[in-house]
Design an enzyme around this catalytic site. Structure first.
Site, PDB file in Angstrom:
ATOM      1  N   ASP A  64      42.790  42.787  34.711  1.00 43.04           N
ATOM      2  CA  ASP A  64      42.837  41.307  35.243  1.00 43.04           C
ATOM      3  C   ASP A  64      41.538  40.750  34.626  1.00 43.04           C
ATOM      4  O   ASP A  64      40.608  40.905  35.257  1.00 43.04           O
ATOM      5  CB  ASP A  64      43.047  41.289  36.652  1.00 43.04           C
ATOM      6  N   TRP A 121      40.622  40.273  44.447  1.00 43.57           N
ATOM      7  CA  TRP A 121      41.730  40.078  43.588  1.00 43.57           C
ATOM      8  C   TRP A 121      42.306  41.473  43.323  1.00 43.57           C
ATOM      9  O   TRP A 121      43.525  42.066  43.331  1.00 43.57           O
ATOM     10  CB  TRP A 121      41.399  39.500  42.382  1.00 43.57           C
ATOM     11  N   LYS A 123      41.210  29.493  34.811  1.00 42.67           N
ATOM     12  CA  LYS A 123      39.612  29.619  35.007  1.00 42.67           C
ATOM     13  C   LYS A 123      38.977  29.645  33.803  1.00 42.67           C
ATOM     14  O   LYS A 123      38.163  28.259  33.720  1.00 42.67           O
ATOM     15  CB  LYS A 123      39.499  31.231  35.460  1.00 42.67           C
TER      16      LYS A 123
HETATM   17  C1  LIG Z   1      42.559  33.299  40.341  1.00 42.23           C
HETATM   18  C2  LIG Z   1      42.809  34.777  39.823  1.00 42.23           C
HETATM   19  C3  LIG Z   1      43.791  35.464  40.230  1.00 42.23           C
HETATM   20  C4  LIG Z   1      45.162  34.899  40.853  1.00 42.23           C
HETATM   21  O1  LIG Z   1      45.773  33.948  39.951  1.00 42.23           O
HETATM   22  P1  LIG Z   1      46.909  32.994  40.227  1.00 42.23           P
HETATM   23  O2  LIG Z   1      47.215  32.387  38.921  1.00 42.23           O
HETATM   24  O3  LIG Z   1      46.645  31.992  41.137  1.00 42.23           O
HETATM   25  O4  LIG Z   1      47.860  33.906  40.657  1.00 42.23           O
HETATM   26  C5  LIG Z   1      43.949  36.721  40.127  1.00 42.23           C
HETATM   27  N1  LIG Z   1      43.081  37.296  39.533  1.00 42.23           N
HETATM   28  C6  LIG Z   1      41.789  37.044  39.321  1.00 42.23           C
HETATM   29  C7  LIG Z   1      40.722  37.722  38.906  1.00 42.23           C
HETATM   30  C8  LIG Z   1      41.536  35.322  39.479  1.00 42.23           C
HETATM   31  O5  LIG Z   1      40.537  34.932  39.386  1.00 42.23           O
END
Ligand SMILES: *Cc1c(COP(=O)(O)O)cnc(C)c1O
Length: 360
Positions: free
Chosen positions: A171, A101, A195
């Site tokens: 993030d 990511w 998540k």
């Molecule tokens: C799932 C995830 C993303 C992407 O998320 P989207 O909502 O599908 O854009 C980005 N960073 C992390 C750490 C993730 O787990």
């Protein structure tokens, strides 16, 4: 019959939250219709929006110098928005890469401006986070970006870095509200809800007011953090049902005792699953180095791909779903987010022990 849900995202939600949403679906607070069917300008929805913001701040101990924004476009949207708003021509943003990511985030920043990889653990196959001493930061970076938990590799910062005056951005899509941490060390935190804290469709952004003020002018309104802040996330139609669900999940976390209780619950679950890996005599090989093991996504390999396929299929037959690793890395991934009950981890661990006995 409910399954043991190890999906990586969208992922398991608290049963109590789903039951509450079900009970309120046809008649929200006596209005004779569901929350899905009413105006985002109604007092009912404004209360949901306000509650989600204040619960978020209370859980993280944040005061008036922070704003909570509810946006769309997922964490992937944030990869771009962050750079569009804060990476001015001539400036540099630093990225610390600990998995897939973070790699995507820096790629997006490079489309907008100048981005520097301050550290990466790609060479070792993203098994660890770097030592703070190994970060090669630029002079006065616009911000430094980390991924607190790399969902695909299962690599997590055990303790989050403190960069002092340098604006730190994270993030936290896959570990937000899973443990206490000092959120005041961050200029901006973003997380797709799907998540750990809700359904897909809403992305939570926490932003320090003084950092927000630095956001560049001239963006289309819908791509500007300032637009969301000025309008309390109600500039245009928000994803009302996702924010409603998010608010219920935040209430559920509060009810269990907040982040200290979440951390305890999550540590117990992670210890169970890593315990099964560690006592398997090398049959299960954890991907992450022990010091960087994720408490949210437990990633491991078996001695052969055929055994991994068999593992996933037999687990599924016993009611455990979502255990196949991400298509880019293979192996097994057990995502054990906030809402997953300890009983599900215990069931998985009993299965893992038995699988070694039969196939080891
Ligand atoms: C799932 C995830 C993303 C992407 O998320 P989207 O909502 O599908 O854009 C980005 N960073 C992390 C750490 C993730 O787990």
């Amino acid at each position: 019959m409910a399954v043991h849900n190890f999906n990586a995202g969208p992922a398991v939600l608290p049963r109590a939250v789903l039951e509450r949403a079900q009970a309120e679906l046809l008649d929200y607070k006596g209005r004779g219709m569901s929350i899905l069917e009413m105006s985002h300008r109604s007092k009912e929805y404004e209360a949901v929006n306000g509650s989600a913001e204040s619960r978020f701040k209370a859980l993280l101990g944040l005061g008036d110098d922070y704003r909570v924004l509810f946006m769309q476009g997922g964490a992937s949207g944030q990869f771009a928005l962050l750079a569009l708003n804060f990476l001015a021509p001539g400036a540099v943003a630093d990225y610390v890469l600990t998995g897939s990511w973070g790699e995507k985030a820096v790629e997006e920043a490079k489309r907008v401006g100048q981005a520097n990889v301050a550290a990466t653990t790609a060479e070792g196959g993203f098994r660890a986070v770097p030592a703070l001493a190994d970060l090669r930061l630029s002079d006065q970076p616009a911000y430094v970006h980390i991924t607190s938990n790399e969902t695909i590799q299962g690599v997590q910062w055990a303790s989050l870095p403190d960069l002092g005056e340098v604006p730190l951005v994270a993030d936290m899509s896959s570990d937000i509200l899973s443990r206490p941490f000092d959120a005041t060390k961050f200029a901006l935190i973003y997380a797709g809800a799907q998540k750990n804290i809700g359904p897909a469709g809403v992305t939570a952004v926490l932003i320090r007011q003084s950092f927000l003020e630095r956001a560049r002018a001239g963006q289309p309104a819908i791509f500007s953090y300032k637009t969301y802040a000025k309008n309390n996330s109600l500039y245009n139609t928000p994803p009302v049902f996702a924010v409603y669900m998010l608010d219920l999940v935040l209430g559920w976390i509060e009810g269990l005792g907040g982040l200290p209780a979440m951390a305890e619950r999550n540590a117990r679950k992670a210890a169970l699953v890593y315990g099964a890996i560690d006592r398997s005599g090398g049959f299960y090989r954890g991907h992450a180095e022990p010091a960087s093991r994720s408490q949210m996504n437990v990633t491991f390999r078996l001695p052969a791909e055929a055994l991994e396929k068999q593992f996933v299929a037999e687990a599924q037959a016993q009611g455990m779903v979502g255990l196949a690793g991400h298509r880019s890395v293979g192996g097994i991934r057990a995502s054990i987010y906030n809402a997953l009950e300890e009983e599900s981890c215990a069931t998985l661990v009993a299965f893992m022990d038995e699988f070694v006995r039969k196939n080891g």
